[in-house]
Design an enzyme around this catalytic site. Sequence first.
Site, mmCIF file in Angstrom:
data_model
loop_
_atom_site.group_PDB
_atom_site.id
_atom_site.type_symbol
_atom_site.label_atom_id
_atom_site.label_comp_id
_atom_site.label_asym_id
_atom_site.label_seq_id
_atom_site.Cartn_x
_atom_site.Cartn_y
_atom_site.Cartn_z
ATOM 1 N N GLU A 33 0.844 -1.207 0.000
ATOM 2 C CA GLU A 33 0.000 0.000 0.000
ATOM 3 C C GLU A 33 0.871 1.246 0.000
ATOM 4 O OE1 GLU A 33 -3.185 0.242 -1.036
ATOM 5 O OE2 GLU A 33 -3.781 -1.081 0.611
ATOM 6 N N HIS A 34 0.493 2.208 -0.824
ATOM 7 C CA HIS A 34 1.267 3.445 -0.998
ATOM 8 C C HIS A 34 2.694 3.128 -1.455
ATOM 9 C CE1 HIS A 34 -1.704 6.399 0.319
ATOM 10 N NE2 HIS A 34 -2.132 5.453 1.129
ATOM 11 N N THR A 35 2.813 2.090 -2.251
ATOM 12 C CA THR A 35 4.113 1.768 -2.856
ATOM 13 C C THR A 35 4.095 2.065 -4.359
ATOM 14 O OG1 THR A 35 3.298 -0.480 -3.107
ATOM 15 C CG2 THR A 35 4.721 -0.069 -1.217
ATOM 16 N N GLY A 124 -17.572 5.957 -2.415
ATOM 17 C CA GLY A 124 -16.566 6.480 -1.491
ATOM 18 C C GLY A 124 -15.947 5.429 -0.585
ATOM 19 N N LEU A 127 -12.805 1.397 -2.972
ATOM 20 C CA LEU A 127 -12.661 0.164 -3.764
ATOM 21 C C LEU A 127 -12.561 0.500 -5.255
ATOM 22 C CD1 LEU A 127 -15.203 -2.108 -1.812
ATOM 23 C CD2 LEU A 127 -12.716 -2.024 -1.544
ATOM 24 N N GLU A 162 -6.748 10.719 -14.750
ATOM 25 C CA GLU A 162 -7.012 11.043 -13.339
ATOM 26 C C GLU A 162 -5.991 12.069 -12.820
ATOM 27 O OE1 GLU A 162 -8.818 8.292 -10.965
ATOM 28 O OE2 GLU A 162 -8.518 9.469 -9.155
ATOM 29 N N ASP A 174 -4.750 1.011 -9.196
ATOM 30 C CA ASP A 174 -6.195 0.793 -9.295
ATOM 31 C C ASP A 174 -6.624 0.525 -10.737
ATOM 32 O OD1 ASP A 174 -5.847 1.562 -6.697
ATOM 33 O OD2 ASP A 174 -6.928 3.455 -6.864
ATOM 34 N N TYR A 224 -3.177 12.703 0.456
ATOM 35 C CA TYR A 224 -2.551 11.736 -0.462
ATOM 36 C C TYR A 224 -1.406 12.422 -1.222
ATOM 37 C CZ TYR A 224 -2.134 8.191 -4.131
ATOM 38 O OH TYR A 224 -1.655 7.227 -4.983
HETATM 39 C C1 GLA Z 1 -5.172 5.005 -4.025
HETATM 40 C C2 GLA Z 1 -4.426 5.311 -5.320
HETATM 41 C C3 GLA Z 1 -3.479 4.165 -5.697
HETATM 42 C C4 GLA Z 1 -2.585 3.782 -4.530
HETATM 43 C C5 GLA Z 1 -3.407 3.587 -3.255
HETATM 44 C C6 GLA Z 1 -2.550 3.356 -2.046
HETATM 45 O O1 GLA Z 1 -6.040 3.916 -4.228
HETATM 46 O O2 GLA Z 1 -5.333 5.522 -6.380
HETATM 47 O O3 GLA Z 1 -2.715 4.533 -6.817
HETATM 48 O O4 GLA Z 1 -1.570 4.722 -4.329
HETATM 49 O O5 GLA Z 1 -4.247 4.692 -2.995
HETATM 50 O O6 GLA Z 1 -1.862 2.143 -2.142
#
Ligand code: GLA
Length: 388
Positions: A33-35, A124, A127, A162, A174, A224
Site C-alpha cells: 500500500e502506498h508503494t 466512497g 474500492l 485522473e 487501481d 494523499y
Molecule cells: C489510491 C491510489 C493508488 C494507490 C493507493 C494506495 O487507491 O489511487 O494509486 O496509491 O491509494 O496504495
Amino acid sequence: MLEKLRQEFEKKFGAHGDVRAYFAPGRVNLIGEHTDYNGGHVFPCALTIGTYAIARKRDDNKLRFYSMNFDKMGIVDTDLDDLTPYKAAGWTNYPKGVIWAFEKRGMKLPAGLDVLIYGNIPNGSGLSSSASLEVLTGIMLKDMFGFDVSMVDIALIGQYSENNYNGCNCGIMDQFASAMGKKDNAIFLDTNTLEYEYAPVVLEDAKIVIVNSKVKHSLVDSAYNDRRNECETALKELQEVIDIKTLGDLTEEEFEAHKDAIKSEIRQRRAKHAVYENQRAIKAVAALKAGDIETFGKLMNASHVSLRDDYEVSCKEIDILVDLAWAIDGVVGSRITGGGFGGCTVSIVKNDAVDNFVSTIDAKYEEKVGHKAEIYVVDIGEGAHVLN
Ligand code: GLA
C-alpha cells in the site's frame, strides 16, 4: 441485470442502432500500500462488483451521459469539441477525461456517444469506483471505434486522465487491477517496470472479507498528494548518498544504513513505510505461493501498523475495525486497504470463523462508532471486458 440496464438505456436514449455493453471491476489491494508511486510492488485483485456501461455511437459530435447512481443529475450533455473539465459536470469528468486522454494519444473520436452507467461499488468506499469508470470508458472507446490500444495502455490512459484532468495524483495500481484482473488471481505488479505476474489466491479454508467503515475523511486528496511529496523529497535526500531511482530499489538494510540522509523525522517514517511495505509485498507473495497463509496474514498485520504509525493514513474508525478483527479467532490477517483516511479494511478469515467475524464486527463497530459497517465476503473477478 444487463437486461434491466438495456431497458433503462432505451428509455433514456431510444431503442435503435447497435447498443453495446461493458464492465470494469473495482479492486481490493491485499498488500503493498502506498508503494505504487514509490517504484514498489503491489498485490491487488479485481472484484466481481464494478461499473457497467451501455452505449451506442451517435452520428453527430454530442456526448450524452446518464448514470443510474446519479439519476438526479439527469442526462448530462456535452460535446467532443468541449472536453474541458468543470465542477458541475460531476461524475462525467471521468469519462470525459479518458476521451480527452485518448485524443492526447492521437485517438480522436470520429463521433459522439450515448452512454448509460450503473455501478455497484459502494460510493466512497476506496474500492476504486473512479478507476473502474476510467477503465470502463477505455474499453468502450477501444471496442466502439476500433482503437489499437492494449489493456495496459487503457490502465495508463486512465491514470493519466485522473492525474492531469481530474487532479488526483494517484499511482497505477487501481487502473491496472481493473483492466488486468483475472478470476481467482491477484496481480503481483512491479510498478517501476510494469512487469506483472498472476498469483492464484487459493485460500482453501479461508475467505477474503472487506469491511466498509462508511467513513471518508475530507482530507483524502490533499493528504494523499502530501504523502507523495514527502516521499519524493525523501528520495532526493537519499539520492545524495546512494545511487537509487526509487524508494522501491532499497532493501530494509540499505534503508537503515542511509536513512540519516533524510533530514526530517516525518519524512524518514514515510520513506521507511515505502521501503518496508515493498519488501513485505514481495515476502507476502512468496509466502502465498508456498501455501503459507499464516505468514501472509502476519505481513498484512505489519502493513497495517506501518500505515497507521509511520505513514499515518489510517483513522480512528479503521483502527477500531482492525483491532476488532485482530481479536477474533480465525482471523489470519487484517489491514486497511486503498488510499486510506477511511474506506475499507481487508481481512483473511478462516471459513469456520466467518459467521462470528461478521456478527462480532457488526455489533461492536456500531457500539463503538455509532453507525453500522458494511461487510462483504468477496470473490476475485475478471478484469474489464465487453459484455456482448
Ligand atoms: C489510491 C491510489 C493508488 C494507490 C493507493 C494506495 O487507491 O489511487 O494509486 O496509491 O491509494 O496504495
